[in-house]
Scaffold this active site. Sequence first.
Site, mmCIF file in Angstrom:
data_model
loop_
_atom_site.group_PDB
_atom_site.id
_atom_site.type_symbol
_atom_site.label_atom_id
_atom_site.label_comp_id
_atom_site.label_asym_id
_atom_site.label_seq_id
_atom_site.Cartn_x
_atom_site.Cartn_y
_atom_site.Cartn_z
ATOM 1 N N LYS A 26 4.939 18.505 3.201
ATOM 2 C CA LYS A 26 4.459 18.441 1.809
ATOM 3 C C LYS A 26 5.313 17.494 0.969
ATOM 4 O O LYS A 26 4.801 16.671 0.228
ATOM 5 C CB LYS A 26 4.494 19.848 1.211
ATOM 6 C CG LYS A 26 4.560 19.914 -0.307
ATOM 7 C CD LYS A 26 4.588 21.339 -0.756
ATOM 8 C CE LYS A 26 5.272 21.726 -2.024
ATOM 9 N NZ LYS A 26 6.332 21.029 -2.625
ATOM 10 N N ASN A 27 6.651 17.645 1.105
ATOM 11 C CA ASN A 27 7.517 16.898 0.178
ATOM 12 C C ASN A 27 7.740 15.451 0.588
ATOM 13 O O ASN A 27 8.527 14.747 -0.043
ATOM 14 C CB ASN A 27 8.840 17.642 -0.016
ATOM 15 C CG ASN A 27 8.622 18.898 -0.845
ATOM 16 O OD1 ASN A 27 7.567 19.066 -1.467
ATOM 17 N ND2 ASN A 27 9.598 19.797 -0.848
ATOM 18 N N CYS A 120 6.665 24.732 -9.219
ATOM 19 C CA CYS A 120 7.166 26.110 -9.236
ATOM 20 C C CYS A 120 8.176 26.347 -10.352
ATOM 21 O O CYS A 120 8.987 25.482 -10.656
ATOM 22 C CB CYS A 120 7.803 26.430 -7.889
ATOM 23 S SG CYS A 120 6.602 26.494 -6.562
ATOM 24 N N ARG A 125 14.399 22.785 -14.413
ATOM 25 C CA ARG A 125 13.933 21.549 -13.772
ATOM 26 C C ARG A 125 13.775 20.384 -14.763
ATOM 27 O O ARG A 125 12.672 19.843 -14.935
ATOM 28 C CB ARG A 125 12.638 21.792 -13.000
ATOM 29 C CG ARG A 125 12.741 22.919 -11.983
ATOM 30 C CD ARG A 125 11.532 23.033 -11.107
ATOM 31 N NE ARG A 125 11.572 22.112 -9.991
ATOM 32 C CZ ARG A 125 10.659 22.075 -9.014
ATOM 33 N NH1 ARG A 125 9.654 22.911 -9.030
ATOM 34 N NH2 ARG A 125 10.746 21.211 -8.028
ATOM 35 N N ASP A 310 14.974 25.484 0.072
ATOM 36 C CA ASP A 310 13.621 25.886 0.472
ATOM 37 C C ASP A 310 13.610 26.736 1.743
ATOM 38 O O ASP A 310 12.556 27.181 2.189
ATOM 39 C CB ASP A 310 12.741 24.644 0.690
ATOM 40 C CG ASP A 310 12.661 23.784 -0.547
ATOM 41 O OD1 ASP A 310 12.448 24.338 -1.635
ATOM 42 O OD2 ASP A 310 12.837 22.557 -0.444
ATOM 43 N N ARG A 420 -0.640 25.726 -2.141
ATOM 44 C CA ARG A 420 -0.251 24.393 -2.635
ATOM 45 C C ARG A 420 0.631 23.692 -1.604
ATOM 46 O O ARG A 420 0.722 22.470 -1.584
ATOM 47 C CB ARG A 420 0.528 24.525 -3.954
ATOM 48 C CG ARG A 420 -0.328 24.326 -5.191
ATOM 49 C CD ARG A 420 0.530 24.173 -6.441
ATOM 50 N NE ARG A 420 1.707 23.384 -6.162
ATOM 51 C CZ ARG A 420 2.960 23.709 -6.503
ATOM 52 N NH1 ARG A 420 3.178 24.802 -7.169
ATOM 53 N NH2 ARG A 420 3.966 22.927 -6.195
HETATM 54 N N1 EPU Z 1 17.825 17.872 -11.869
HETATM 55 C C1 EPU Z 1 18.253 17.576 -13.142
HETATM 56 N N2 EPU Z 1 17.711 16.496 -13.779
HETATM 57 C C2 EPU Z 1 16.780 15.697 -13.187
HETATM 58 C C3 EPU Z 1 16.371 15.993 -11.868
HETATM 59 C C4 EPU Z 1 16.911 17.096 -11.240
HETATM 60 O O1 EPU Z 1 19.094 18.274 -13.707
HETATM 61 O O2 EPU Z 1 16.311 14.733 -13.826
HETATM 62 C C5 EPU Z 1 18.383 19.050 -11.182
HETATM 63 C C6 EPU Z 1 17.310 20.141 -10.952
HETATM 64 O O3 EPU Z 1 17.130 20.929 -12.089
HETATM 65 C C7 EPU Z 1 17.865 20.888 -9.767
HETATM 66 C C8 EPU Z 1 18.572 19.797 -8.969
HETATM 67 O O4 EPU Z 1 18.778 18.703 -9.867
HETATM 68 O O5 EPU Z 1 18.817 21.818 -10.226
HETATM 69 C C9 EPU Z 1 17.812 19.328 -7.759
HETATM 70 O O6 EPU Z 1 16.507 18.922 -8.136
HETATM 71 P P1 EPU Z 1 15.731 17.780 -7.352
HETATM 72 O O7 EPU Z 1 15.407 16.679 -8.319
HETATM 73 O O8 EPU Z 1 16.446 17.442 -6.119
HETATM 74 O O9 EPU Z 1 14.389 18.528 -6.980
HETATM 75 P P2 EPU Z 1 12.901 17.970 -7.030
HETATM 76 O O10 EPU Z 1 12.846 16.565 -6.605
HETATM 77 O O11 EPU Z 1 12.243 18.362 -8.305
HETATM 78 C C10 EPU Z 1 12.346 18.507 -4.532
HETATM 79 C C11 EPU Z 1 11.341 19.349 -3.830
HETATM 80 C C12 EPU Z 1 11.722 20.824 -3.954
HETATM 81 C C13 EPU Z 1 13.090 21.010 -3.340
HETATM 82 C C14 EPU Z 1 14.097 20.095 -4.041
HETATM 83 C C15 EPU Z 1 15.469 20.158 -3.436
HETATM 84 C C16 EPU Z 1 9.317 18.077 -4.099
HETATM 85 C C17 EPU Z 1 7.965 17.959 -4.710
HETATM 86 N N3 EPU Z 1 10.029 19.145 -4.435
HETATM 87 O O12 EPU Z 1 12.271 18.885 -5.887
HETATM 88 O O13 EPU Z 1 10.775 21.546 -3.216
HETATM 89 O O14 EPU Z 1 13.468 22.347 -3.487
HETATM 90 O O15 EPU Z 1 13.640 18.726 -3.970
HETATM 91 O O16 EPU Z 1 15.430 19.782 -2.120
HETATM 92 O O17 EPU Z 1 9.734 17.253 -3.308
HETATM 93 C C18 EPU Z 1 9.203 23.213 -2.850
HETATM 94 O O18 EPU Z 1 8.705 22.445 -2.009
HETATM 95 O O19 EPU Z 1 8.837 24.402 -2.979
HETATM 96 C C19 EPU Z 1 10.225 22.713 -3.726
HETATM 97 C C20 EPU Z 1 10.616 23.303 -4.840
#
Ligand code: EPU
Length: 445
Positions: A26-27, A120, A125, A310, A420
């Site tokens: 998915k990711n 989620c 976030r 995850d 999803r």
């Molecule tokens: N963060 C910030 N500011 C930003 C971006 C991130 O403070 O601008 C913080 C977040 O709040 C969090 C940390 O950095 O505390 C990590 O967030 P990250 O940006 O790595 O997460 P993401 O890209 O939003 C993806 C996956 C998540 C997975 C995380 C970590 C997707 C669509 N989602 O999220 O997957 O948990 O990386 O590996 O790729 C899931 O699939 O259920 C899921 C939540």
Amino acid sequence: MTNTELAYRVYGGEPVVGQITCLGAKNFTTKAMVAALLADSPTELVNVPPIGDVAITRDMLTAIGARVQASGDTMRIDPTTIGSGNVPTPDSGSNRIPILLLGALLHRFDTVAVPVLGGCKIGERPVDFHLNAIEQFGGTVTTTEDGYIARRSGRLRGAQIKLPYPSVGATETCLFLGALAEGRTVISNAAIEPEIIELITLLRAMGAVIFTSAGREIKIEGVARLRGTRMPILGDRIEAASWACLAGASDGDITVRGINPNNLGNFLASFQQVGGGFELLEHDTVRFFRRAPLAPTVVETDVYPGFSTDWQQPFAIMLTQANGISIIHETVYENRFGYLRALNQLGANTQLTTHCLGGLPCRYSDSNHEHSAIIVGPTPLRADGHVITIPDLRAGLAYVIAAAIARGTSIIRGIHLLERGYGDVVPRLSRMNLRIERVALGEVL
Ligand code: EPU
């Protein structure tokens, strides 16, 4: 409850035995769909999973004029017909992808508007890293009630980006921005998850010049154009770990196909530590089982190559069957343990605390967030027609595992959240010996 709401009914209590094939990750899939928009010719993706997040992303791409055609598990994305940089929220909802579209589409349009993000609710976030990056590449961003608007005048320019935390999404934004920006980009403290490395491979196949090096640094020499390509989607490592936990928790024996074991890194170490066993059968096939009575452990979630955030939900279900006190310290998201309350209703003994248990203080050490869990086992789980409601996607599959090991019948609500991210759950699990049905909620309540 709507008349049409669907739920899962699970009859649990038996070891789960059989074979299952992981679908495409998915990711990575949704990010590959965004990458396709950077090219000036069509891209074909193979092994695309039939999941809600892909449908939402496809609807956003179609809304701006891209031609998206799907045939079986192959998806062809033609970006040459894109006519608008104004991305609406599709009827299917929103996800985390709009913030990635903001940077990616800014090469094509001098103004891009994207809607507020869905996904989620597992923490606040924020998207500040993404917005700051766009500004460092020469754009400007306005935040409105409806979403985000980015503007630029002239071509985006390469930038030196130091991410405050190795964010997956922000690293992807920087890759999309840097690939077509003028000059050199350096991303330090970048995320290096397998899906990021895969995205770099995809962008390289499209013509991008991207160098990785030790120490979380990525260098990009911007190019003037990218071309479409063809790429198979890698197997989903979150799924694979979940099926392993299902085998471990139920004392079953599950052969998982379609997965690169290297991408399971520290999960395999933790799985063995608690008594799980595995055997490498082929290059993409791993058999998981219980090698010894389950023992307690301390797990701390982290960015790759650490134990993925995850993976913690299915792992927690397995820990309810371990003989002693286990701890999970969640350091990536501040609010990712909501699912434990319903687990206690099935007989688990878990507690949450705001302290950083088990390791070093994390970013949430001075906050009031309950981000450490104590799991006391072993506790047999029992369901007597219990109705449990899914709070988020990964917790959803954890509930399926909990229901599979609980004696009796469980009803799982909110399956749209689970679907999803996981495709064909019922047929795939039914092909093992798990009795699981997709039913109209009205008929079972
Ligand atoms: N963060 C910030 N500011 C930003 C971006 C991130 O403070 O601008 C913080 C977040 O709040 C969090 C940390 O950095 O505390 C990590 O967030 P990250 O940006 O790595 O997460 P993401 O890209 O939003 C993806 C996956 C998540 C997975 C995380 C970590 C997707 C669509 N989602 O999220 O997957 O948990 O990386 O590996 O790729 C899931 O699939 O259920 C899921 C939540």
